[in-house]
Design a protein around this motif. Sequence first.
Motif, mmCIF file in Angstrom:
data_model
loop_
_atom_site.group_PDB
_atom_site.id
_atom_site.type_symbol
_atom_site.label_atom_id
_atom_site.label_comp_id
_atom_site.label_asym_id
_atom_site.label_seq_id
_atom_site.Cartn_x
_atom_site.Cartn_y
_atom_site.Cartn_z
ATOM 1 N N LEU A 182 -6.541 -2.066 -2.269
ATOM 2 C CA LEU A 182 -6.417 -1.368 -0.974
ATOM 3 C C LEU A 182 -5.251 -0.377 -1.012
ATOM 4 N N HIS A 183 -4.857 0.012 -2.226
ATOM 5 C CA HIS A 183 -3.782 0.997 -2.419
ATOM 6 C C HIS A 183 -2.504 0.593 -1.675
ATOM 7 N N GLY A 184 -2.176 -0.693 -1.727
ATOM 8 C CA GLY A 184 -0.914 -1.159 -1.136
ATOM 9 C C GLY A 184 -1.020 -1.648 0.302
ATOM 10 N N ALA A 185 -2.187 -1.494 0.947
ATOM 11 C CA ALA A 185 -2.361 -2.040 2.308
ATOM 12 C C ALA A 185 -2.473 -3.576 2.198
ATOM 13 N N PRO A 186 -2.130 -4.325 3.238
ATOM 14 C CA PRO A 186 -1.636 -3.885 4.547
ATOM 15 C C PRO A 186 -0.177 -3.443 4.552
ATOM 16 N N GLY A 187 0.617 -3.737 3.510
ATOM 17 C CA GLY A 187 1.982 -3.213 3.407
ATOM 18 C C GLY A 187 2.833 -3.472 4.634
ATOM 19 N N VAL A 188 3.494 -2.408 5.135
ATOM 20 C CA VAL A 188 4.391 -2.599 6.291
ATOM 21 C C VAL A 188 3.629 -2.988 7.558
ATOM 22 N N HIS A 189 2.297 -2.895 7.497
ATOM 23 C CA HIS A 189 1.501 -3.297 8.673
ATOM 24 C C HIS A 189 0.983 -4.727 8.541
ATOM 25 N N SER A 190 1.529 -5.513 7.624
ATOM 26 C CA SER A 190 0.985 -6.852 7.343
ATOM 27 C C SER A 190 0.883 -7.739 8.584
ATOM 28 N N ALA A 191 1.899 -7.694 9.451
ATOM 29 C CA ALA A 191 1.902 -8.598 10.613
ATOM 30 C C ALA A 191 0.835 -8.203 11.631
ATOM 31 N N ARG A 192 0.507 -6.912 11.657
ATOM 32 C CA ARG A 192 -0.440 -6.433 12.688
ATOM 33 C C ARG A 192 -1.590 -5.678 12.041
ATOM 34 N N TYR A 193 -2.135 -6.257 10.980
ATOM 35 C CA TYR A 193 -3.177 -5.587 10.201
ATOM 36 C C TYR A 193 -4.471 -5.460 11.010
ATOM 37 N N ALA A 194 -4.894 -6.548 11.652
ATOM 38 C CA ALA A 194 -6.167 -6.532 12.384
ATOM 39 C C ALA A 194 -6.027 -5.829 13.739
ATOM 40 N N SER A 195 -4.852 -5.958 14.373
ATOM 41 C CA SER A 195 -4.564 -5.290 15.659
ATOM 42 C C SER A 195 -3.093 -5.536 15.972
ATOM 43 N N THR A 196 -2.592 -4.908 17.035
ATOM 44 C CA THR A 196 -1.150 -5.041 17.316
ATOM 45 C C THR A 196 -0.747 -6.480 17.645
ATOM 46 N N GLN A 197 -1.644 -7.244 18.244
ATOM 47 C CA GLN A 197 -1.318 -8.633 18.622
ATOM 48 C C GLN A 197 -2.025 -9.642 17.700
ATOM 49 N N ALA A 198 -2.392 -9.217 16.508
ATOM 50 C CA ALA A 198 -3.258 -10.055 15.654
ATOM 51 C C ALA A 198 -2.636 -11.400 15.292
ATOM 52 N N THR A 199 -3.473 -12.430 15.208
ATOM 53 C CA THR A 199 -3.035 -13.733 14.699
ATOM 54 C C THR A 199 -3.186 -13.722 13.176
ATOM 55 N N ASP A 200 -2.590 -14.735 12.528
ATOM 56 C CA ASP A 200 -2.738 -14.852 11.065
ATOM 57 C C ASP A 200 -4.217 -14.963 10.694
ATOM 58 N N LEU A 201 -4.961 -15.727 11.491
ATOM 59 C CA LEU A 201 -6.394 -15.906 11.199
ATOM 60 C C LEU A 201 -7.141 -14.579 11.216
ATOM 61 N N GLU A 202 -6.824 -13.751 12.219
ATOM 62 C CA GLU A 202 -7.491 -12.440 12.339
ATOM 63 C C GLU A 202 -7.107 -11.517 11.180
ATOM 64 N N ASN A 203 -5.820 -11.547 10.818
ATOM 65 C CA ASN A 203 -5.384 -10.709 9.693
ATOM 66 C C ASN A 203 -6.060 -11.149 8.397
ATOM 67 N N ASN A 204 -6.153 -12.463 8.202
ATOM 68 C CA ASN A 204 -6.800 -12.969 6.979
ATOM 69 C C ASN A 204 -8.279 -12.579 6.957
ATOM 70 N N ALA A 205 -8.948 -12.664 8.115
ATOM 71 C CA ALA A 205 -10.368 -12.315 8.181
ATOM 72 C C ALA A 205 -10.557 -10.836 7.856
ATOM 73 N N LYS A 206 -9.660 -10.000 8.360
ATOM 74 C CA LYS A 206 -9.787 -8.559 8.078
ATOM 75 C C LYS A 206 -9.580 -8.297 6.583
#
Length: 212
Positions: free
Chosen positions: A85-109
């Motif tokens: 993913l060319h370094g993604a999610p990178g600095v956006h790791s905490a909010r990869y799926a959305s600004t309020q994303a949970t860990d589960l949502e980030n992992n699913a994305k």
Amino acid sequence: MMTTFRHYDLLIGTGNRAKGCELAELLEPWGFQVQTLLEVDGDPLEIDEDGDSFAANSRKKATWQARHLGCWVLADDSGLEVDALHGAPGVHSARYASTQATDLENNAKLLAELGNLPGSKRGARFVCHIALADPQGRLRAESEGSCRGTIRTEPIGTHGFGYDPLFEIREYHRTFGQLGPVVKRAISHRARALRAMVPQLVNLVADGAWES
Ligand code: IMP
């Protein structure tokens, strides 16, 4: 005769208790008396992590908070960089799926983005950058650590947080979620960055930086 040991106050610029404990454990044997933003006297700043690199974010968190509170501050910023993913999610790791994303949502994305890529193309690394600022808000030391692994096709393990259940350490054939805190304290990106910071901290103390 009683011996008294000198302590060096150091604020960890995080409100995350688990992270604070992990860092305190490595720093206290060197004489640092560690507090996090959860215990500190005074009114810490809420700092926007809007930098385009881990280094920019940790420098901002350390220098702004130190100047505001008038004390030594150590701040870290970390995240996951996936090769495919060319370094993604990178600095956006905490909010990869959305600004309020949970860990589960980030992992699913993350799983959706990688689709059915084979294991050989699922390489990734966790990265952690640490910055230290003095009570005047000047940047005095920096360090970085990383830890390589592979993104599994499904989560496994209940330890840790964030992407831990997907991040497999090749040598162990297990995820951080399965391996738990003892292994993480030994080989994680944060532990490595902090171990690279300790000699710089000890040198600053030896040079009398904490006296002024
Ligand atoms: P922070 O800057 O250390 O708070 O990390 C930002 C985000 O990166 C977290 O919300 C997690 O999604 C991810 N992350 C950082 N370190 C780790 C880790 O050790 N395990 C799993 N995820 C992590």
